[in-house]
Design an enzyme around this catalytic site. Structure first.
Site, PDB file in Angstrom:
ATOM      1  N   ALA A   1       5.774   5.476  -3.212  1.00 15.80           N
ATOM      2  CA  ALA A   1       6.440   5.477  -1.897  1.00 15.80           C
ATOM      3  C   ALA A   1       6.234   4.112  -1.239  1.00 15.80           C
ATOM      4  O   ALA A   1       6.640   3.094  -1.800  1.00 15.80           O
ATOM      5  CB  ALA A   1       5.943   6.631  -1.040  1.00 15.80           C
TER       6      ALA A   1
ATOM      7  N   VAL B   1       7.016   4.198  -7.626  1.00 12.58           N
ATOM      8  CA  VAL B   1       5.666   4.589  -8.055  1.00 12.58           C
ATOM      9  C   VAL B   1       4.866   5.241  -6.938  1.00 12.58           C
ATOM     10  O   VAL B   1       4.312   6.323  -7.106  1.00 12.58           O
ATOM     11  CB  VAL B   1       4.893   3.373  -8.606  1.00 12.58           C
ATOM     12  CG1 VAL B   1       3.433   3.722  -8.877  1.00 12.58           C
ATOM     13  CG2 VAL B   1       5.560   2.873  -9.878  1.00 12.58           C
TER      14      VAL B   1
ATOM     15  N   GLU C   1       9.752  -0.775  -5.594  1.00  8.96           N
ATOM     16  CA  GLU C   1       8.375  -0.451  -5.227  1.00  8.96           C
ATOM     17  C   GLU C   1       8.165   1.047  -5.031  1.00  8.96           C
ATOM     18  O   GLU C   1       7.151   1.610  -5.462  1.00  8.96           O
ATOM     19  CB  GLU C   1       7.995  -1.196  -3.951  1.00  8.96           C
ATOM     20  CG  GLU C   1       6.582  -0.955  -3.464  1.00  8.96           C
ATOM     21  CD  GLU C   1       5.529  -1.528  -4.394  1.00  8.96           C
ATOM     22  OE1 GLU C   1       4.919  -0.732  -5.144  1.00  8.96           O
ATOM     23  OE2 GLU C   1       5.320  -2.743  -4.382  1.00  8.96           O
TER      24      GLU C   1
ATOM     25  N   ARG D   1      30.164  12.356  -0.659  1.00 15.77           N
ATOM     26  CA  ARG D   1      31.469  12.790  -0.146  1.00 15.77           C
ATOM     27  C   ARG D   1      32.332  11.635   0.367  1.00 15.77           C
ATOM     28  O   ARG D   1      33.518  11.557   0.036  1.00 15.77           O
ATOM     29  CB  ARG D   1      31.266  13.799   0.996  1.00 15.77           C
ATOM     30  CG  ARG D   1      30.515  15.058   0.567  1.00 15.77           C
ATOM     31  CD  ARG D   1      30.202  15.946   1.737  1.00 15.77           C
ATOM     32  NE  ARG D   1      29.397  15.260   2.750  1.00 15.77           N
ATOM     33  CZ  ARG D   1      28.096  15.077   2.671  1.00 15.77           C
ATOM     34  NH1 ARG D   1      27.428  15.532   1.616  1.00 15.77           N
ATOM     35  NH2 ARG D   1      27.431  14.459   3.619  1.00 15.77           N
TER      36      ARG D   1
ATOM     37  N   LYS E   1       6.220   7.226 -13.737  1.00 17.93           N
ATOM     38  CA  LYS E   1       5.558   6.252 -12.870  1.00 17.93           C
ATOM     39  C   LYS E   1       4.558   5.386 -13.640  1.00 17.93           C
ATOM     40  O   LYS E   1       4.511   4.164 -13.453  1.00 17.93           O
ATOM     41  CB  LYS E   1       4.869   6.968 -11.706  1.00 17.93           C
ATOM     42  CG  LYS E   1       5.847   7.599 -10.724  1.00 17.93           C
ATOM     43  CD  LYS E   1       5.124   8.350  -9.599  1.00 17.93           C
ATOM     44  CE  LYS E   1       6.123   8.932  -8.611  1.00 17.93           C
ATOM     45  NZ  LYS E   1       5.463   9.658  -7.498  1.00 17.93           N
TER      46      LYS E   1
END
Length: 780
Positions: free
Chosen positions: A578, A576, A573, A475, A649
């Protein structure tokens, strides 16, 4: 003996005059000479009156009376009534002198240079006498000009003798007058009192962390003469240095704010003493094979410019003799090009040399330092820092004394260049990251909160200032280069302007702040469209968004190559696992020379949660619904349960391992019946209820073999697949609970026992922390 030159503009009010009188009282010297220049405003007013007087219809007495009234008011405010009479009479007489000079100009209908010189002297005479009167009112050991000049304190106007005006073509005649007086009266030191900054390691208006320079050697001061820190007239300073006078620059409104210029060698421990710049430079390039080995060619170039009265600021020539690059002030650049093309018209016509090229809107930046001599690596450090920040160097020059390294860059890059170089050479305790965040949803909010919470820690423990300079959601957007207040960022963003991602990235690029990082916290397929332009400006990207890294291999590899080419980072990073260090570990394995044989992984926190909680007591559809309500799935859970996210992933890991896989190359063994994939989300849940027997069967088969169901991704021999697997108790993946992920690396070095990375692989908090870690990696 001590000579002090005071700038007239400091004496603009009774309060400032009295402050200076108090400062003079603290000076430890038996004899003090104080020279005072005219106030700039008064000088401009006098010169303007004189020039206007050429017009015979100009009523100069009307405007003179206004200036006179203001000056007389200063006297009345400054001095007690009993002491005013003589001073008011003196001031009025000087204004009478001004009117007489204006009358003479009007009679002649021209303003002779000698008359203008006399006019220009009057402000210094008036102001120095007012200061003399104020000081005399406080003490009785003061003299003015030739009156009582045996007194310890002697005051006189900073004006050149009449016969010296034409001899010195100087920016500041008052600086020249003070230098001339000090040299010809055998002073050993001179102090310039100003109400502006002293010498700094860089321009403090551009570099907020600039530090004061308290000592410069003569040679360092000379090297800084032509640059932006011209606190003293260059010709005056050069004369003082030539006669080996100690030169002091004092900021009158700050304590301990002094730069002392003395000595032939620096006592400063810094290798680089200062960083300076010159604006409004144009580069003139002359090149061609007809220059090579031709004696006198450079002489013709320099003679042409000399004859045209054009000063050369910088010269750069390669050993090939194929080109000469010259830097001149922009206001003389067009004339310089024309003169050179006239002189070399024959060579240009015969194609022996190319037409003269002119490059405008450039600036010179320079490192200056007496300790740079014979100290290796300085130029490498300088150009490496500029290159990493996408600043192109157009020309380079260094003198044989090794105390100045100059480079020509685009003026639009100057602000960034000065900050980058200052950070590298002077800011040993702090680095700065300027972050521009797109996406302020659940994970984005967590990231901003983490940065706010950790700001002080990373500043003190890691010596990094992490500045969020821009925020953008679907927004609104805001950009504040000085940093957004994180305590009220949501209110600021809500009142921001309408959001356009392209415009947001363009403004980020235009600001050109050092160590800029674009942070993509969205899942939007269009945001990565701006990545290319950002990377090409040597600005790093941290992407939580998987779109770019899981798009076509060509796009993925192009972005990786751009980051390499432009000395920046493209980090993803969290794509794949977290916050799990999966990609970083994989890259370290490969960089160290190890070989990847196989990767096995559970990469979906969502699917792991579902199968860890599905025990046959509660229907499979309800377990999935619970996961959705906990926020572990996408709004449409089929995106998770189909295995597509896991395919992305493992494909990213395969690419990082060196295999150019596309999504079509990955085999997906789906456990969902095909009808479940059709219709709406509500239809999906209804279909799963209908196929509960199918899910019960999968569970029972696994339990019969004392196994657990896990959705496993595998990469082996360059081929990848994903699918539901029955994991036995002796496998590392068996003991995987909640929404945890696990990655097993089987390599040449880890043959029998794999390298295992295990931990939470989903959740806003951990994902945000993974992005946070990537942001900090961009500066290392």
């Amino acid at each position: 003996m001590k000579l002090i030159k005071i700038e007239g503009y400091i004496l603009s009010s009774p309060e400032k005059i009295n402050q200076l009188i108090q400062s003079i009282a603290t000076i430890d010297s038996t004899t003090i000479t104080i020279m005072i220049s005219g106030d700039v405003k008064l000088e401009l007013a006098f010169n303007d009156l004189a020039k206007k007087s050429i017009d015979v219809s100009f009523q100069f007495s009307d405007e003179t009376s206004i200036v006179e009234k203001n000056t007389l008011n200063l006297v009345r405010e400054l001095l007690p009534i009993a002491s005013q009479s003589a001073v008011l009479s003196f001031v009025k007489q000087r204004f009478n002198d001004l009117e007489d000079l204006c009358k003479g100009i009007q009679l002649l209908s021209e303003a002779p240079s000698k008359t203008l010189e006399e006019v220009s002297k009057l402000p210094a005479v008036i102001l120095s006498y007012i200061f003399y009167a104020a000081l005399s009112n406080k003490r009785d050991d003061v003299s003015f000009e030739g009156i009582g000049n045996k007194q310890p304190i002697h005051i006189l106007p900073a004006i050149l003798p009449t016969n010296k005006h034409s001899q010195f073509k100087s920016r500041s005649n008052s600086d020249m007058a003070s230098a001339y007086y000090a040299i010809h009266h055998a002073y050993t030191s001179i102090s310039f009192w100003k109400n502006k900054e002293i010498y700094y390691t860089a321009d403090p208006l551009i570099v907020k962390n600039a530090k004061p320079i308290h000592h410069l050697s003569y040679e360092e001061a000379i090297e800084l003469l032509n640059y932006d820190q011209q606190l003293i007239d260059p010709i005056a300073l050069e004369m003082l240095i030539h006669h080996e006078l100690e030169v002091e620059v004092v900021h009158t409104e700050k304590t301990n704010s002094t730069t002392l210029i003395k000595g032939k060698s620096t006592s400063n421990n810094e290798i680089v003493s200062g960083i300076s710049s010159i604006d409004e430079i144009s580069l003139i390039n002359i090149e061609g094979s007809g220059m090579m080995g031709v004696p006198g060619f450079a002489k013709r170039v320099f003679t042409t410019l000399f004859d045209a009265g054009i000063n050369i600021i910088l010269i750069s020539q390669g050993a090939s003799e194929h080109s000469i690059c010259i830097g001149v002030k922009s206001n003389s650049a067009a004339n310089a090009r024309n003169k050179l093309e006239e002189n070399f018209a024959d060579e240009i016509a015969k194609n022996h040399i190319n037409p003269v090229q002119l490059v405008d809107q450039t600036s010179i930046i320079a490192l200056v330092g007496g300790n740079m001599k014979r100290h290796s690596g300085i130029s490498g450090k300088m150009f490496n820092a500029l290159g990493k920040n996408g600043i192109n160097v157009m020309a380079i020059a260094q003198g044989a004394n090794e105390k100045n390294i100059s480079a020509v860059i685009k003026t639009s890059d100057k602000h960034k260049a000065l900050n980058v170089l200052h950070e590298v050479f002077f800011e040993y305790t702090k680095k700065e990251i300027n972050a521009f965040v797109i996406g302020t949803g659940n994970v984005g909010k967590k990231l901003i909160n983490q940065i706010q919470q950790q700001y002080t820690h990373i500043s003190t423990a890691q010596n990094i200032n992490l500045n969020i300079a821009g925020l953008c959601n679907s927004r609104n957007m805001i950009i504040q280069p000085e940093g957004i207040n994180l305590a009220s960022w949501e209110a600021s963003l809500n009142s921001g302007e309408k959001a356009y991602v392209n415009e947001f990235s363009k403004r980020m690029i235009a600001l050109n702040l050092r160590n800029s990082v674009l942070i993509d916290m969205t899942a939007n397929e269009h945001v990565p469209d701006v990545y290319t332009d950002v990377l090409k400006k040597s600005m790093s990207i941290v992407a939580c968004n998987k779109v770019a890294a899981s798009d076509s291999f060509n796009r993925y590899s192009h972005l990786k190559q751009l980051a390499l080419e432009y000395n920046c980072k493209f980090l993803f990073e969290t794509n794949v696992g977290a916050a799990l260090p999966v990609i970083g570990t994989l890259n370290d394995i490969i960089k160290s020379g190890d070989l990847i044989h196989k990767i096995q992984a559970v990469l979906s926190g969502t699917l792991n949660y579902v199968f860890n909680n599905y025990d046959g007591q509660k229907p499979f559809a309800e377990v999935v619904r619970d996961a959705q309500q906990e926020g572990y799935t996408e709004p449409d859970p089929r995106l998770d349960l189909s295995g597509k996210d896991v395919m992305r992933k493992i494909m990213i890991l395969a690419r990082e391992a060196g295999f150019p896989l596309e999504m079509r190359d990955i085999k997906c063994h789906s456990f969902l019946p095909e009808p479940c994939m059709q219709g709406s989300v509500d239809d999906f849940f209804d279909k799963m209820k209908q196929y509960e027997d199918h899910f019960q069967s999968l569970l029972k088969n696994a339990q019969a073999e004392n196994g657990k169901l896990k959705f496993v991704a595998t990469l082996e021999n360059g081929k990848a697949s994903v699918g539901l697997a029955n994991i036995k108790s002796d496998n590392e993946m068996y003991h995987l609970y909640g929404k945890d992920n696990i990655v097993l690396f089987f390599t040449e070095r880890y043959k029998d026992q794999p390298l295992v990375i295990k931990g939470a692989g989903a959740g806003a908090e951990v994902t945000a922390s993974g992005v946070f870690a990537d942001i900090l990696r961009t500066i290392n």
